[in-house]
Each structure stands twice: as C-alpha cells, then as structure tokens.
Write a protein that holds these residues in place. Structure first.
Motif, short mmCIF file in Angstrom:
data_model
loop_
_atom_site.label_atom_id
_atom_site.label_comp_id
_atom_site.label_asym_id
_atom_site.label_seq_id
_atom_site.Cartn_x
_atom_site.Cartn_y
_atom_site.Cartn_z
N ASP A 11 0.82 -1.22 0.00
CA ASP A 11 0.00 0.00 0.00
C ASP A 11 0.85 1.26 0.00
OD1 ASP A 11 -2.17 -1.60 -0.01
OD2 ASP A 11 -2.58 -1.42 2.14
N LEU A 14 2.05 1.25 -4.11
CA LEU A 14 1.12 1.37 -5.22
C LEU A 14 -0.31 1.41 -4.70
CD1 LEU A 14 -0.38 -1.72 -5.89
CD2 LEU A 14 2.05 -2.21 -5.96
N ILE A 15 -1.20 1.97 -5.50
CA ILE A 15 -2.61 2.02 -5.10
C ILE A 15 -3.46 1.33 -6.14
CG2 ILE A 15 -4.57 3.52 -4.52
CD1 ILE A 15 -2.55 5.65 -3.68
N ARG A 16 -4.29 0.40 -5.74
CA ARG A 16 -5.17 -0.31 -6.66
C ARG A 16 -6.40 0.55 -6.93
NH1 ARG A 16 -4.67 -5.87 -7.97
NH2 ARG A 16 -6.55 -5.37 -9.14
N ASP A 18 -8.34 0.58 -9.32
CA ASP A 18 -9.50 -0.15 -9.83
C ASP A 18 -10.37 -0.66 -8.69
OD1 ASP A 18 -7.40 -1.88 -9.11
OD2 ASP A 18 -8.09 -3.47 -10.45
N ILE A 19 -9.72 -1.04 -7.58
CA ILE A 19 -10.49 -1.52 -6.44
C ILE A 19 -11.11 -0.34 -5.68
CG2 ILE A 19 -10.34 -2.78 -4.25
CD1 ILE A 19 -8.23 -4.58 -5.56
N GLU A 22 -14.23 0.48 -7.45
CA GLU A 22 -15.01 -0.66 -7.89
C GLU A 22 -16.50 -0.41 -7.69
OE1 GLU A 22 -13.54 -4.30 -6.26
OE2 GLU A 22 -14.21 -5.40 -8.04
N TYR A 88 -20.91 -2.70 -20.19
CA TYR A 88 -19.50 -2.64 -20.59
C TYR A 88 -19.01 -1.20 -20.45
CZ TYR A 88 -15.45 -3.04 -23.80
OH TYR A 88 -14.21 -3.01 -24.38
N GLY A 91 -18.15 -0.27 -17.06
CA GLY A 91 -17.05 -1.00 -16.44
C GLY A 91 -17.50 -2.14 -15.54
N ILE A 92 -18.78 -2.53 -15.66
CA ILE A 92 -19.25 -3.65 -14.85
C ILE A 92 -19.02 -4.95 -15.59
CG2 ILE A 92 -21.31 -4.68 -13.80
CD1 ILE A 92 -22.29 -1.74 -13.46
N TYR A 93 -19.25 -4.91 -16.89
CA TYR A 93 -18.90 -6.05 -17.74
C TYR A 93 -17.53 -5.82 -18.36
CZ TYR A 93 -23.24 -8.82 -17.94
OH TYR A 93 -24.28 -9.65 -17.67
N TYR A 94 -16.83 -6.91 -18.61
CA TYR A 94 -15.57 -6.86 -19.34
C TYR A 94 -15.83 -7.29 -20.78
CZ TYR A 94 -12.32 -6.10 -15.42
OH TYR A 94 -11.60 -5.56 -14.40
N LEU A 95 -14.83 -7.10 -21.60
CA LEU A 95 -15.00 -7.44 -23.02
C LEU A 95 -15.50 -8.87 -23.27
CD1 LEU A 95 -14.56 -6.50 -25.99
CD2 LEU A 95 -12.35 -7.62 -25.83
N PRO A 96 -14.95 -9.88 -22.57
CA PRO A 96 -15.43 -11.24 -22.83
C PRO A 96 -16.94 -11.40 -22.64
CG PRO A 96 -13.41 -11.32 -21.58
CD PRO A 96 -13.81 -9.88 -21.64
N HIS A 97 -17.53 -10.65 -21.71
CA HIS A 97 -18.98 -10.70 -21.56
C HIS A 97 -19.64 -10.28 -22.87
CE1 HIS A 97 -17.76 -10.02 -17.28
NE2 HIS A 97 -18.66 -10.96 -17.09
N VAL B 183 -10.83 -13.31 -26.05
CA VAL B 183 -11.94 -12.37 -25.94
C VAL B 183 -13.19 -13.06 -25.38
CG1 VAL B 183 -11.14 -10.75 -27.68
CG2 VAL B 183 -12.53 -12.71 -28.38
N ARG B 184 -13.11 -14.36 -25.13
CA ARG B 184 -14.25 -15.06 -24.53
C ARG B 184 -13.89 -15.58 -23.14
NH1 ARG B 184 -14.53 -15.30 -29.73
NH2 ARG B 184 -16.54 -15.09 -30.76
N TYR B 239 -5.01 -0.39 -14.51
CA TYR B 239 -6.16 -0.36 -13.61
C TYR B 239 -7.42 0.24 -14.24
CZ TYR B 239 -2.67 -1.54 -10.07
OH TYR B 239 -1.68 -2.14 -9.36
N LYS B 242 -10.72 -2.53 -18.97
CA LYS B 242 -11.73 -3.52 -18.61
C LYS B 242 -11.94 -4.55 -19.72
CE LYS B 242 -13.08 -1.13 -14.96
NZ LYS B 242 -13.59 -1.38 -13.66
N ASP B 243 -10.91 -4.81 -20.47
CA ASP B 243 -11.12 -5.74 -21.56
C ASP B 243 -10.87 -7.19 -21.17
OD1 ASP B 243 -12.07 -3.93 -23.28
OD2 ASP B 243 -10.24 -3.68 -24.45
#
Ligand code: B12
Lengths: 262, 467
Positions: A11, A14-16, A18-19, A22, A88, A91-97, B183-184, B239, B242-243
């Motif tokens: 801590d 570095l600072i996360r 993204d968290i 979140e 998406y 930022g709740i869904y990621y690309l794979p979703h 990507v999946r 950070y 989101k991909d």
C-alpha cells in the motif's frame, strides 16, 4: 534465502485504483430500466445479457409463435445487446462478456432470420479489413462484434488485404462505411492509397481508420478518413453515416460524436 | 523430430537466479558475452513511416540514421556493450533479397566500424517476421497465395548470410485459437491454442531455425509468445482497462512459458526475445540467458512490472521505438540511455555484491501490482517451472500444470490478503481453476474434445499442425 516479500507493505508503493472505485452496482439493477415489457422479449434480452446461449434458440422459437421475427431481433436480441453495451461502458462487464453475449445473440438471430419473410433489413453495411501486410487483427475483430451487435451487416475482408482488393470490393459491394485497421506505421500508408484510388474511381464514403499505429492527424490527412481510437466508438460513427452524414460532416463533428453529444 | 525435454531445473533454488548470470552463458558477435556477469542493453527500433518505400530509403533509415546514432550514443555514454535488434517489417520479409539484405549488411558494417575504432562489444539480432496466415496454411506448399511459410525461412537465410549475429522470431502457431479464446475468457481454448498447437508449431519451426543457425554459424536466440500472452496482457492493460481480467492474462503467461520453452528444447541458446515476459520461467528451467523489457520499454507500452521483470534478465530492452527527434537526441539514443544506465546500475550492484539486494528491491516494487507480476517474480516463476517439468513430456499436460500452478499461487496470496484482486479478477480466477480442473488427464482425450469444440473457429485448420 531471499526476502520475505509478504512483509512488504504494498500500500505504500502502489494504489489499486481499480479496487478503490469498484462499482457495487449489480447488472440486474441496471438492466431493469432497459428490459422490454413483453415477457418473451424480456426473456430473450435476459438470455443475451446473462450470456445464456443454451436456451436462447428455444426462447426465440417460442416467441415466434406470437411475435414477428423483426420484432424479436430489434426488441429482444438487439435490446439485450444494448444492455450489455451499457454494462460494458460502465465497467461492470468486461470485453469477454460482450463477446459471449454476442455469440448468444448470433444464435438467436439465426433462428429468427429463418422465419423472416424477406431478407433481413440491416441498418447498413460496414466493410472491414486490416491493412496490406498487417497481421494484427484482434482490434478489428472486436469492433466487428460491436458493429454486428448494433444491427449492422458486417463484411469482413480479413487481415493483410491488398489495397486493390479493398478498392474492388468496395466498388462491387457498395458498403455504407469502410473500415481499416493498422498497427504498424509501415503498413498504415495503405489507407491513403485506398483513399486516392477510391477517389479516382469516383467513390466517396466514410472510411474509419483505427489501430495502434494510426493517429487522428494522419487519418485526417487524406480524404474520407475518420479516426477511431476504440472499438466501442464504431457503432456511433457508423450510425452517423446511416443518418446520411457524409465523411466531411462526420469529421467536423468528430469530438461531439465520440463524446456522445451529437 | 528430436527435442530434449527438461527433467530437472537448471537452478537448485530460486534464490540462485539473478540478473546478468545464466547457467548456460554464450558468446558471439563482436565480443558480446551474455549471462557472464554483465547485463547488456538491447535497443530495438522502427523506421519512420514512408521510409519503407524503396530499399534505398529503408537502408538509409536503418543504417545511416538509426544504427549510426545508436553506436555514437553508446560510445558517448561509455557503455561497454550494446546489441541492436531489428524486427523485420513487412516489406523486408516479403522481399528479403531486395529490402532486407542491404539493411542487414549495412548495420553490420556500422557496428564493425565502431568495434574496430573503440573496441565496444556489439552485435545485431534480426527478428524475422512470421507472416504466415492460418487461413492460407502454415506449412510448406500450403499457402499458394503468398508463399509465406517459404518466405519466412528464406528470411532467416538472408539474415544469417548478410551478417545477423542472432536470429529470432515471434511465431504465431495457435494464435487463431488463442485470439478466439482471449476475448471469450475461455482458458481451455487458450490452453489448446498456445499450450498444445503453439508447442507443436514451435517444434516444427525451431528445429529448422536451429539447424539453419548451425549451418550458417549464427546464434538461434529464442521466441516469445507475443502473439498470445502479450495480446492478453495488453488487453488486460492497467487499472483503468476492462477488456481482459488480469488474472486471465497471468494464467495465459504461465501456459505460454511451456510453449516458448520449446525453442530451447530444440537447441536455441538464448538470448530469447525481449517481449517474452515468460522469460523468468524459461530461465529457471533451462538456464539459458534471457532478454526482458519493462520500465525502459515505456516508449512501446505500459506494463505493471516495470522493475520486477528486470530481476533475472541478462539483456535489458526498450521493446521498440519509432525513429524521431527528441530534445535529447534521436529517440533511439534517448532510450538507449534509459536502458544502458539501468544495465550500468545492475552491473555496479553486481560488482559490489549487492546484486541480490537490487534484485529483491525490483521484485518488491511490483510484486503486488498485479497477478501477472506476481507469478513472474522469480520465486513464483521457479515454482511454475517445477510444475512444468514434473508434468512430463506431454505438451498439453505441462501447459495445463503451469496454468494451474499460476492460478493457485494467485489464489493463495489473495487469500492471505497480500495480492489484491478486484471482483472480476476473482470471479475469473475461480472459473479458470474450475475449468482447468475439469479437463481430462490424457492428452489424446483432450485433443479429441478440443478438435470438436473449436472446429468452427475462423482460420483454424488442423492440417497446419499435422492433426
Ligand atoms: C499482439 C501483437 C502482435 C501479434 C498480433 C496478434 C493479433 N491477432 O493481432 C503478433 C505476434 C502476430 C505480432 C506480430 C508482429 N508485430 Co506486433 N504487436 C502486438 C502488440 C503487442 C499488441 C497489439 C494488440 O493486439 N493490441 C490490442 C488491440 C485490441 O488493439 P488494436 O488492434 O489497436 O485495437 C484497438 C483500437 O485500435 C480500435 N480498433 C481497431 N480496429 C478497429 C476498427 C474499427 C472499425 C474501430 C471503430 C476501432 C478499431 O479498437 C481496439 C480497442 O478498443 C503490439 C504492441 C502495441 N503497443 O500495440 C505490437 C506491435 C503492433 N507489433 C509490432 C511489430 C513490429 C510486429 C512485427 C512486425 C514484429 C516481427 N518482426 O515479428 C510482427 C508482424 C509480422 C508481419 N507479419 O509483418 C510493433 C509495430 C511497430 C511499428 N511502428 O510499426 C508493435 C507496436 C510493437 C512494438 N512496439 O514494437 N504482433
């Protein structure tokens, strides 16, 4: 023996972020405001949103008993994809979703299309390619999925496509929008050649150019070029072409389109 | 094809590994000694757009400007050694005789001149392009449109004959499946693409490269899974991105290490390619020298392990920079300064017997910055290496073992509250562990399943792998 790294207090190093930021929002809560009323359409939209391709074909067939194929595509399948795009974007869904949801949508669409009385009416045709000599195509493939999910007919010529081939195909298939992807500074020059060759044969259309190597200044140095930095910008730009904006108008309103203000 | 699989770790313990020293050191070029006590900067560059128009303009750019600038700056700053890396652009690999030959010969003449005048140790690595298209065929005689497989091997011939000291490649076997899988978030597909198909292609390719290198008396450096694990890592990003969740990219890296190892099993000697972040795992197993890139490669991209990845390197690179002017000179000169000074710091630490201290400081800086740096920290890299050799000869089983080990290391540290993960990263990690554990214990069964599961993936043709 090496150090006990677990004793290091990360801590202080570095600072996360993204968290830190979140989101605690749940997909279901956000989806509520967008889901269709009709129970069949709702089910289909939810299948897409929840990445459930298992039952989607069955659900589409059931819906076809009371609803038209057009309605199912527009208000069920594509509506589901809109929610996915929204999640998406937040930022709740990621690309794979997005990709897996799109696979589900495609399966459902096939069933619905088989029941269409005529040809499926797409918003418009987008022709895509990665530049001559360029094997980098993953960004293009992502953009293709997002465009399809937005109701476009995507004609993907592939990667390492000759300038001549692109020019020929544009003349033959007359797409509404052409796109090119280049990740190497030594392949992106194909775009300006495509632009001048198209001009020679009297074709003008918005030519979205993207990929790590290109920048806005370069893309705007030749006619027709419209810059894009992110796959998610594709549908917004292509929509403008369908609304009848020519490349000049799209280019001069670029910032507003990208920022969702136009 | 005869390849020798490792059955034992090159190092008795992780702590034995440190930058600038390798169990299997090598010497080549004009006085270059790798893994023998000095870290050497390796500077990589791209020509300005437009210079690719003719062989003359391209040679001028690469030789008169880029190579000459680099050597001038290396001498100006007093660096004892430098390696140039030229990643071939499309024009060079498409017409090697015409576009590449004068470049290779010209670069060699420049470094020879500086070597003769100042005694500076130097060499040039040529990374020929793997332009093979999966849809057109990856093996000889299959690609009737472009002849890319043939052109690829011709590139190596031309490079070796015209003066390359080291030859390398970023090969793309299995990429058609890994592109589909990344990507999946499909780790099983990724394992099939890179862990299995990628390894098969590596064996085919590297047996030939090593053979050619022996005949032509050049060094067969090594490969990188740029096409797979770096695609995942770049998409995972930092950070704000989101991909792809970073736990996914971390596990792909571990799987990729089992694949990139094949080059060494075929007889490549290192230094491997800078962008192969899987390097620490390879070095732990094989003892060959590795080239890495991190904070000195911010000209090309940002990663989450700028310091950490230096811990066990033998060469230190800038990945690549386009040639252009900066206030401090040309871009290649400025970035050579960055990596050359870092190498000087490491070399000073070594002389003062503080190298392991510096190594551990590098690691402490980024160990918990993300899942991928975490598994590439030398102690964890070593454990993944052990999982690979314990799994035996099967390309599938060892790649799977590497992936699982990485996933477990991440999970355990997260459970201890050390390595933080966001919700997506955690969910993805759990799914990866379940998915990998659900796979069969026999290679044949896995391959049968995968061939069916992925048969419709665009551009996938089992014939490319003799399947
Ligand atoms: C992965 C990778 C590869 C993979 C490609 C895998 C694949 N399926 O694409 C492989 C290994 C094949 C590869 C090969 C090479 N590569 Co490479 N590669 C990369 C890397 C590391 C990441 C690229 C990537 O996938 N990014 C992620 C995707 C998602 O980004 P993207 O495509 O730009 O897409 C985004 C946007 O541009 C946009 N977008 C893209 N298309 C479209 C279309 C539309 C319509 C819209 C709206 C948006 C859009 O949306 C996406 C984001 O949302 C970059 C590094 C970097 N800094 O970029 C180098 C990089 C591009 N490669 C480079 C080089 C030099 C090569 C090689 C020539 C090296 C060699 N000699 O072997 C070879 C090419 C060989 C050949 N045939 O000529 C250089 C190019 C340098 C230059 N100035 O030209 C780079 C920059 C690395 C570097 N710094 O040296 N590479």
């Amino acid at each position: 023996m090496s150090l006990d790294f677990d004793a290091v207090n990360a801590d202080k190093i570095l600072i996360r972020y993204d968290i830190v930021v979140e989101s605690s929002e749940k997909p279901e809560d956000i989806a509520k405001q967008y889901l269709p009323e009709n129970q069949f359409l709702r089910q289909i939209a939810q299948d897409v949103m929840n990445l459930k391709s298992k039952d989607i074909e069955k659900h589409v067939s059931e819906a076809l008993e009371t609803l038209s194929a057009e309605e199912i595509i527009e208000k069920g399948l594509l509506a589901g994809m809109d929610i996915v795009a929204e999640l998406y974007g937040r930022g709740i869904y990621y690309l794979p979703h997005v990709m897996v949801a799109s696979d589900a949508m495609t399966r459902g669409t096939k069933v619905a299309e088989a029941a269409l009385s005529g040809e499926r009416k797409y918003k418009g045709v987008v022709m895509m390619h990665a530049a001559e000599g360029d094997p980098h195509d993953i960004g293009k493939n992502i953009a293709a999925v997002l465009l399809k999910s937005n109701g476009f007919n995507v004609v993907d010529l592939g990667k390492d496509i000759l300038v001549d081939t692109v020019v020929d195909e544009v003349q033959k298939q007359k797409p509404d929008v052409l796109t090119g992807t280049a990740l190497m500074t030594t392949t992106m020059s194909a775009f300006s050649r495509i632009s001048s060759r198209l001009k020679e044969v009297g074709v003008e259309l918005p030519f979205i150019c993207a990929g790590g190597a290109v920048n806005r200044e370069y893309v705007e140095s030749y006619d027709m070029g419209i810059y894009s930095a992110k796959a998610a910008e594709g549908p917004g730009l292509a929509n403008k072409a369908i609304e009848g904006w020519d490349w000049k108008k799209i280019r001069s309103n670029w910032d507003d389109i990208i920022n969702g203000k136009a | 094809m005869a390849t020798t699989k490792y059955t034992k770790m090159a190092y008795a313990s992780a702590d034995e590994m440190v930058f600038g020293e390798a169990k299997k050191p090598i010497s080549y070029g004009l006085g270059i000694k790798v893994g023998q006590g000095l870290v050497i900067p390796e500077i990589n560059f791209a020509p300005r757009p437009g210079s690719e128009k003719s062989p003359e303009s391209l040679t001028k750019e690469y030789v008169d400007y880029i190579a000459t600038d680099i050597m001038n700056r290396a001498v100006t700053l007093g660096f004892p050694a430098v390696q140039l890396e030229n990643e071939w652009i499309f024009q060079m690999s498409n017409e090697p005789e015409k576009f590449a030959k004068p470049v290779v010969a010209g670069q060699k003449a420049v470094i020879e001149k500086f070597h003769d005048q100042y005694g500076i140790a130097c060499a040039v690595r040529h990374t020929c392009a793997d332009s093979r298209l999966h849809e057109n065929g990856m093996r000889y005689g299959q690609d009737k449109t472009h002849n890319y497989p043939e052109k690829m091997m011709e590139s190596f011939e031309v490079a070796a004959e015209a003066g390359a000291d080291v030859i390398s490649i970023e090969s793309v076997g299995g990429k058609e499946i890994s592109d589909f899988a990344v990507v999946r978030q499909d780790i099983r597909g990724w394992l099939f693409g890179i862990g299995y198909l990628g390894s098969i292609d590596m064996e085919w390719l590297w047996t030939q490269i090593v053979d050619l290198a022996k005949r032509k008396n050049v060094i067969a450096g090594g490969d990188t899974n740029c096409a797979g694990a770096n695609t995942a890592m770049f998409m995972a990003g930092g950070y704000l991105d989101k991909d792809v969740p970073k736990t996914f990219s971390a596990v792909t890296r571990a799987i990729a290490s089992a694949r990139s190892l094949v080059a060494f099993e075929c007889g490549a000697t290192g230094p491997d390619k800078d962008c192969g972040y899987e390097g620490p795992i390879l070095k732990a197993i094989s003892g060959n020298p590795i080239c890495q890139e991190g904070k000195g490669a911010q000209d090309a991209h940002a990663d989450l392990m700028g310091n950490l990845i230096a811990a066990t390197c033998d060469m230190w690179s800038n990945e690549s920079v386009e040639y252009h002017p900066e206030f401090g000179g040309s871009s290649v000169q400025c970035w050579l300064g960055v990596i050359g000074y870092e190498a000087a710091l490491m070399n000073a630490a070594k002389q003062m017997k503080q190298d392991k201290v510096l190594r551990d400081i590098y690691v402490a800086s980024d160990r918990f910055r993300g899942a991928e740096p975490y598994i590439l920290a030398y102690d964890n890299a070593y454990k993944i290496g052990q999982a690979i050799i314990e799994a035996g000869d099967s390309y599938y089983l060892r790649a799977k073992a590497a992936g699982l080990k990485a996933a477990e290391l991440i999970r355990d540290s997260n459970n201890k509250g050390k390595l933080k993960l966001n919700k997506q990263e955690k969910d993805t990690l759990n799914k990866i562990i379940t998915d990998l554990n659900s796979l069969p214990d026999e290679e044949g069964k896995f391959v049968d399943w995968a061939l069916k599961e992925y048969k419709d993936v665009p551009a996938f043709n089992p014939k490319n792998y003799e399947l």
